[in-house]
Design an enzyme around this catalytic site. Sequence first.
Site, PDB file in Angstrom:
ATOM      1  N   ASP A 198      40.815  42.457  43.083  1.00 47.31           N
ATOM      2  CA  ASP A 198      41.355  41.267  43.742  1.00 47.31           C
ATOM      3  C   ASP A 198      42.890  41.261  43.643  1.00 47.31           C
ATOM      4  O   ASP A 198      43.597  40.938  44.600  1.00 47.31           O
ATOM      5  CB  ASP A 198      40.774  40.011  43.087  1.00 47.31           C
ATOM      6  CG  ASP A 198      39.267  40.111  42.963  1.00 47.31           C
ATOM      7  OD1 ASP A 198      38.590  40.010  43.987  1.00 47.31           O
ATOM      8  OD2 ASP A 198      38.766  40.342  41.841  1.00 47.31           O
ATOM      9  N   HIS A 212      35.625  36.466  40.024  1.00 46.05           N
ATOM     10  CA  HIS A 212      35.559  37.506  41.064  1.00 46.05           C
ATOM     11  C   HIS A 212      34.499  37.066  42.081  1.00 46.05           C
ATOM     12  O   HIS A 212      33.362  37.521  42.062  1.00 46.05           O
ATOM     13  CB  HIS A 212      35.201  38.861  40.456  1.00 46.05           C
ATOM     14  CG  HIS A 212      35.015  39.931  41.491  1.00 46.05           C
ATOM     15  ND1 HIS A 212      36.026  40.347  42.319  1.00 46.05           N
ATOM     16  CD2 HIS A 212      33.924  40.648  41.864  1.00 46.05           C
ATOM     17  CE1 HIS A 212      35.571  41.273  43.141  1.00 46.05           C
ATOM     18  NE2 HIS A 212      34.292  41.468  42.896  1.00 46.05           N
TER      19      HIS A 212
END
Length: 326
Positions: free
Chosen positions: A159, A187
Amino acid sequence: MKAPVRVAVTGAAGQISYSLLFRIASGDMLGKDQPVILQLLEIEPAMNALKGVIMELDDCAFPLLHGVVASHDPMVAFKDADIALLVGARPRSKGMERKDLLESNGAIFTGQGKALAAVANKNVKVLVVGNPANTNALILSKNAPGLNPKNITSMMRLDHNRAMTQLANKVGAHSTDVKDVVAWGNHSSTQYPDIFNATVKGKKASELVDENWLVNDFIPTVQKRGAAIIEARGLSSAASAANAAIDHIRSWVLGTAEGEVVTMGVPSDGSYGIPEGVMFGYPCTCKNGEYTVVQGFEINEFSRKYIDITYKELCEERDSIKHLLG
Ligand SMILES: NC(=O)C1=CN([C@@H]2O[C@H](COP(=O)(O)OP(=O)(O)OC[C@H]3O[C@@H](n4cnc5c(N)ncnc54)[C@H](O)[C@@H]3O)[C@@H](O)[C@H]2O)C=CC1
Ligand SMILES: O=C([O-])CC(=O)C(=O)O
């Protein structure tokens, strides 16, 4: 010559591992002077496929690869492991959220936590990649008595890397010009990629882009990048996930560069108003094999709202698997 480091990898015949193992063996993760022994775990039906992967590892004649162990028994694969990359878990398919995998994947991490605690090096550094990574890491941590909970982490680096490139592309810079982005929280599609502390070539990122782009483009693009890859490839991200795992462990073991901040999923410790009890994506620096959560990043009102949403989702995930928390 340094002594070999034992690296356990689960899901070793899967698609992420197919990108990961060869890079570990070539020295991308621990350095070009660090021999490694790979200790590979798979479920029994995948042992034949794993045999093929090991034949390919052999065929590379990697100078740094000093041995390969393959097993379907975690007590064998985790024996004396210094580093454990827990990749083995089902991936989602189109239309699913990662937390929909909790039911099928969560239980994997109770048994693996116990096995790691029983046979791995007591200081083993663990990275959980299998989704939903943060809550699976929490399950593992609660089932691994005797291991340092600080050493159990989850992967937010993909990410983080995604956020760097999206921002760089928007302002016509390179990802290496971007500093201090953070992927806060889970996440998942509630994660908060934050640019309010970031700079690009030393200029404040928030002065280079407008709020409309942040809200309607940048944040949802990073949040939903995994789903966009599944839509395009028909399979979830693999090479970029393997790359992020390499980045995460390399930073942790070899240290972050001067001034470099990376995102790691680590046990919440009250920092930034997130109470203890979840695995949270935080800005971190690493030195001498240890990470530190960076303090003092500015959290404005805009950021607070997003951070609270992703924290709430992590609490909900935790509540849904209470029975697995040991
Ligand atoms: N945290 C992150 O940023 C990312 C996480 N992922 C997650 O990583 C996981 C693996 O993804 P892929 O490699 O694409 O899946 P895959 O299905 O290609 O491979 C998974 C492998 O794990 C094995 N496995 C299943 N249960 C196991 C167990 N109990 N012990 C050992 N091995 C076991 C399977 O046999 C399979 O070979 C998925 O949960 C996926 O959602 C994927 C991308 C990014
Ligand atoms: O989206 C998925 O399911 C795989 C993943 O975690 C990612 O690419 O970030």
